[in-house]
Design a protein around this motif. Sequence first.
Motif, PDB file in Angstrom:
ATOM      1  N   ARG A 239       0.837  -1.209   0.000  1.00 44.44           N
ATOM      2  CA  ARG A 239       0.000   0.000   0.000  1.00 44.44           C
ATOM      3  C   ARG A 239       0.864   1.248   0.000  1.00 44.44           C
ATOM      4  O   ARG A 239       0.574   2.211  -0.730  1.00 44.44           O
ATOM      5  N   ARG A 240       1.907   1.240   0.816  1.00 46.91           N
ATOM      6  CA  ARG A 240       2.760   2.431   0.901  1.00 46.91           C
ATOM      7  C   ARG A 240       3.453   2.703  -0.438  1.00 46.91           C
ATOM      8  O   ARG A 240       3.478   3.855  -0.913  1.00 46.91           O
ATOM      9  N   ILE A 241       3.984   1.680  -1.089  1.00 47.07           N
ATOM     10  CA  ILE A 241       4.723   1.888  -2.332  1.00 47.07           C
ATOM     11  C   ILE A 241       3.791   2.334  -3.456  1.00 47.07           C
ATOM     12  O   ILE A 241       4.101   3.276  -4.206  1.00 47.07           O
ATOM     13  N   VAL A 242       2.647   1.684  -3.596  1.00 49.94           N
ATOM     14  CA  VAL A 242       1.709   2.069  -4.650  1.00 49.94           C
ATOM     15  C   VAL A 242       1.223   3.495  -4.436  1.00 49.94           C
ATOM     16  O   VAL A 242       1.168   4.305  -5.378  1.00 49.94           O
ATOM     17  N   ASN A 243       0.884   3.846  -3.200  1.00 46.36           N
ATOM     18  CA  ASN A 243       0.381   5.187  -2.927  1.00 46.36           C
ATOM     19  C   ASN A 243       1.460   6.246  -3.098  1.00 46.36           C
ATOM     20  O   ASN A 243       1.174   7.359  -3.566  1.00 46.36           O
ATOM     21  N   ILE A 244       2.690   5.919  -2.740  1.00 40.16           N
ATOM     22  CA  ILE A 244       3.788   6.853  -2.976  1.00 40.16           C
ATOM     23  C   ILE A 244       3.976   7.075  -4.465  1.00 40.16           C
ATOM     24  O   ILE A 244       4.108   8.207  -4.935  1.00 40.16           O
ATOM     25  N   SER A 245       3.994   5.984  -5.226  1.00 39.46           N
ATOM     26  CA  SER A 245       4.237   6.112  -6.666  1.00 39.46           C
ATOM     27  C   SER A 245       3.123   6.894  -7.352  1.00 39.46           C
ATOM     28  O   SER A 245       3.365   7.549  -8.368  1.00 39.46           O
ATOM     29  N   GLN A 246       1.913   6.854  -6.811  1.00 38.18           N
ATOM     30  CA  GLN A 246       0.793   7.536  -7.451  1.00 38.18           C
ATOM     31  C   GLN A 246       0.572   8.958  -6.946  1.00 38.18           C
ATOM     32  O   GLN A 246       0.015   9.782  -7.670  1.00 38.18           O
ATOM     33  N   HIS A 247       0.995   9.251  -5.723  1.00 42.26           N
ATOM     34  CA  HIS A 247       0.655  10.547  -5.127  1.00 42.26           C
ATOM     35  C   HIS A 247       1.865  11.425  -4.818  1.00 42.26           C
ATOM     36  O   HIS A 247       1.706  12.628  -4.688  1.00 42.26           O
ATOM     37  N   ALA A 248       3.063  10.836  -4.669  1.00 43.92           N
ATOM     38  CA  ALA A 248       4.230  11.638  -4.305  1.00 43.92           C
ATOM     39  C   ALA A 248       4.708  12.453  -5.503  1.00 43.92           C
ATOM     40  O   ALA A 248       4.522  12.064  -6.652  1.00 43.92           O
ATOM     41  N   SER A 249       5.358  13.570  -5.218  1.00 44.05           N
ATOM     42  CA  SER A 249       5.867  14.438  -6.273  1.00 44.05           C
ATOM     43  C   SER A 249       7.216  13.935  -6.762  1.00 44.05           C
ATOM     44  O   SER A 249       7.804  13.011  -6.201  1.00 44.05           O
ATOM     45  N   VAL A 250       7.722  14.585  -7.813  1.00 42.31           N
ATOM     46  CA  VAL A 250       9.022  14.196  -8.359  1.00 42.31           C
ATOM     47  C   VAL A 250      10.129  14.430  -7.340  1.00 42.31           C
ATOM     48  O   VAL A 250      11.177  13.782  -7.380  1.00 42.31           O
ATOM     49  N   ASN A 251       9.895  15.331  -6.378  1.00 38.79           N
ATOM     50  CA  ASN A 251      10.920  15.582  -5.366  1.00 38.79           C
ATOM     51  C   ASN A 251      11.155  14.360  -4.483  1.00 38.79           C
ATOM     52  O   ASN A 251      12.263  14.142  -4.003  1.00 38.79           O
ATOM     53  N   PHE A 252      10.105  13.580  -4.261  1.00 39.72           N
ATOM     54  CA  PHE A 252      10.311  12.347  -3.492  1.00 39.72           C
ATOM     55  C   PHE A 252      11.163  11.369  -4.296  1.00 39.72           C
ATOM     56  O   PHE A 252      12.101  10.760  -3.754  1.00 39.72           O
TER      57      PHE A 252
END
Length: 760
Positions: A239-252
Motif C-alpha cells: 500500500r505504501r509503495i503504490v500510494n507513494i508512486s501515485q501521489h508523491a511528487s518528483v521531489n520524493f
Amino acid sequence: MRDSEECDSCAPCEVTSSPVYVMYQVLKDLCMNNAQFFQQDETENGQRLHAGFLALIDQVDMITPMVDEVRNVAPQFDFDEDTPGNGYRSFVSTVDMCVQHGVKLSRLVCDSRDSFLFRKSFYMREVEACSHLLASLGTCITHLQTLISWNTEGQLFPDEQHSTEVLLKHVEDINMYCFYGRCLGFQFCESMRKILKTISICMASFSEIYYGNGGLLARATSSVWTGGKYLLDPELRARRIVNISQHASVNFCKSFWLLAETELMGRLPGMVCPAVAVNKVIAIPPEPLVHMAPDGSAISVPIPTAHFGPAPIMARFLSAVTREGMITDLKEHVPNMLPPSSGLIIHCHGGGFVAQSSRSHEIYLRDWACQLKVPILSIDYSLAPQAPFPRALEETLYAYCWAINNARIMGSTAEKVILVGDSAGANLNIGVAMKCIELGIRPPSGLFLAYVPVLVSIVPSPSRLLCLMDPLLPFGFMIRCMKAYACPPKDDASRTSSDTKTLEGSGTESFEEVSESDLQELAAHKSALSNGSDTLTSVSLTSLQSKPEADESVEDNGPPTPTEQNMSELLEKYVLDSDTDSEGRMIPVLRTEPEVEENVLFELPPRQDLGLSSKLGRAVGNIASYVTGTEPQQLPAVIKQGQSMSLGSESLEVLDSLMQRSPSDDMHFTIPRDPYLSPYLASDEVLKQLPPTKIVSVQLDPFLDDCVMFAKKLRKLGVVVSLDVIDGLPHGFLNFSQLSKEARSGSNQCVKRIQELLCM
C-alpha cells in the motif's frame, strides 16, 4: 518428502496439447489436490486455503487462452529471429513466472500441510496473493489484446489515433498492490528478487523520514525502528509503495534516488569494485570553445545557457592505468607509464533525468575501466526539475567537444570516441550524435545504449505497461520524471543567471556560510589522498570558485538548529573532501578516518566549538535537508470515499489509506514532439548518419519496445546496429552488477559490445 512420495500424494500431471503449458497443468493439478485436502478443514484459514486454490484453478483456465493468443503473435514484433524480445513476450514471460511461482507455492503446501508446524495462516495469505497476482496479470493481458488490435505489422507503437489515455482509463481495475506485496519481484531472477525487496523496504521506510514530523535525526531514528514493519507486513509495504508512486511528487523520487549519493554508498565502489589508477572530478569551465571539424573548419561550440546561464560542467575521469600526458595526483614520474590510448569513452549516467551522478554509477564504471583499459569521462549533467530540457543536452554536447579538444590530458589520442550511456544518459548520447550531425562537429565513432528511452512520451506500447508492476520504475515515477524534464513551468524561460543559487539547491546554497579563509583552513587540514579517491583537478578549480565574501562578513544566523548541531558534531570525527552533487557542482562530502567506527552516527560526541566545524556543519546540514527534506513534506489533498482529506500531521497514516487511482489521472500535460527530446521522431536523413550502434536492453524493461523499434528503424536506414535482450533483469541492472551474478553477466555483455565498437 521424497520426489516419489510427492508424486504419490499429488494428482498426476496431464500434458496438454502444447508442451509450453505443461507447467500450467501441473499448477492446476497441485491446486486441486490441495483444495480437496483443505475442503475438510472447517477452520477459517482452512476454508480460505480451499477457496484460494480453487480460485487459482479458475484463473489458470481463464488466462491460458489469452496468453496463447499473445504468445502466438509476439514473434512478429521481434528485432530478428535471433533476438526474441518485445513487450508482448515480456508479459507472456511474466505470466509464466507467476505460474511457476504458483507451482512452487502449491508444491510447498502439498509437502508440509501434514506437519505439526504447518503455518496455515501464512500460507493462506501467500495463496491468496498468488491468486490476486494471476488475476491482475489476466487483466493486463486483456489490455494487450487491445494493443494488438491497434498495432500494424511489426509496429509496437500504435498510430496517433489511439491514445494512451483511452487505454489507461481501464487500467484502474488492475490490482497493483499485489505486485508490491508478497509476490514482489517474482518476475525477476532469484538474485534480483532479494535486492528489489530490500530496495522496496527502504523506499517505504524512507517515506517515514520524508513525510514524517519532528527533526531530521528523530525521523531517521524512528524509521530505523519502524522500518521493520515493512518486512513483516508485505501488505502494508505494498500500500505504501503504490500510494507513494501515485501521489508523491518528483521531489520524493529525486530524494530517494539521491540516497545512492550518500557517503556510505559512495564508499561501496571502493570496497567491492576493482581499484583504478585515476579517479578525478574535473570542472569544465563554460568558456568559448572552438572545435575543429573533420573537414578542417573551425566550429564554435555553443556554451550551455538554457534556464540559468553559463555554469561549470562537472565530470568524473577514470582510468585503470596511468598513461602519458594524463592528469594524476602523482608527483613523480611513474615507471612503465603506458602510451596514450587510441580510444576514449564518454559516459552519461541514467537516473530519469532527475537524479544520480557519475558517483552512483562508479559501481560498474570502475569495472569497465579495468576491463577495457580505456579512459572514461563520465559527465555530471544538470538535473531536472531545476534544469529541464534542453540544459542536459547542451552540457553533454559541450563536454563531448571539450573532451575531444583535451583528450591528451586524459591519456588518449581520441582516434575513436565512443558515447556510452544508460537510460536517460543514453537518450542524451543519441541527442549529442544528432547535434554533431546538424552542426558539422566530428561525430562519435560509435554509440552504446543501455535500456534507452527514445520516445519521451506516454506511448501506449506493451512494454510500457510493465511500469504497473516494476519495483524500480513505477508508472507514477516515470510520469513525473518525464514531466519534470520535458515540461518545465512556463516561467522557467524567464529565469536568468541571477537565479542560479536558487536553482542549484544543495550545491552552491550550502556554501553561503563558508568563507574563503574557512576553505583555506579546511584545505590545510586535508589528509593525503590515495589513488582512486575523489579529487578535484587543480587546473580547473578556479572555474568553480565564485569569489566568496570575507570570513568576518558571514552573518550570524542565530543558534544552530538541531540538524545543524548534530551535523557539526559529526565533523569532530570526519574530514571534508570534495565531490560533485546531483546537479554536477562541487560539494563537501564526509570521509571517515580509519579509526572511526561504523556506528558513529549513533554515538555523537559533545559539541566543542562554534568555529569552522559549526559553519561547515550548517552547510552539510543544508545538503542533508535538501536530500531528505528537513521540513515535513505534504502530499496534495486527495479524495477518498467522497470526502476531501488534506494531509497534515497525520500524513503517514493518510498515505497508507489512500485509494488506488487510474494512471491516466497524472497525464494532464503535453510533451513536445522534439526529436532531440525523443530521438525516434528524428528525420530519416539525420538518423541514417548515426555511427555504428550497440543497444542492450532487458526483457522486463518498460523501455524494451523503445529499444526494439529504434534498432529496427536504424537497420532499415542502413546503420550498423545490434540489439541484445537479456532475461531476468530489471531496468537499471548495471547499478547492481556487483550484487547479482546475473547483473554482472549483463554488465560483461555490455563490455563486450563496447569493445566491438572500439575495434570497428
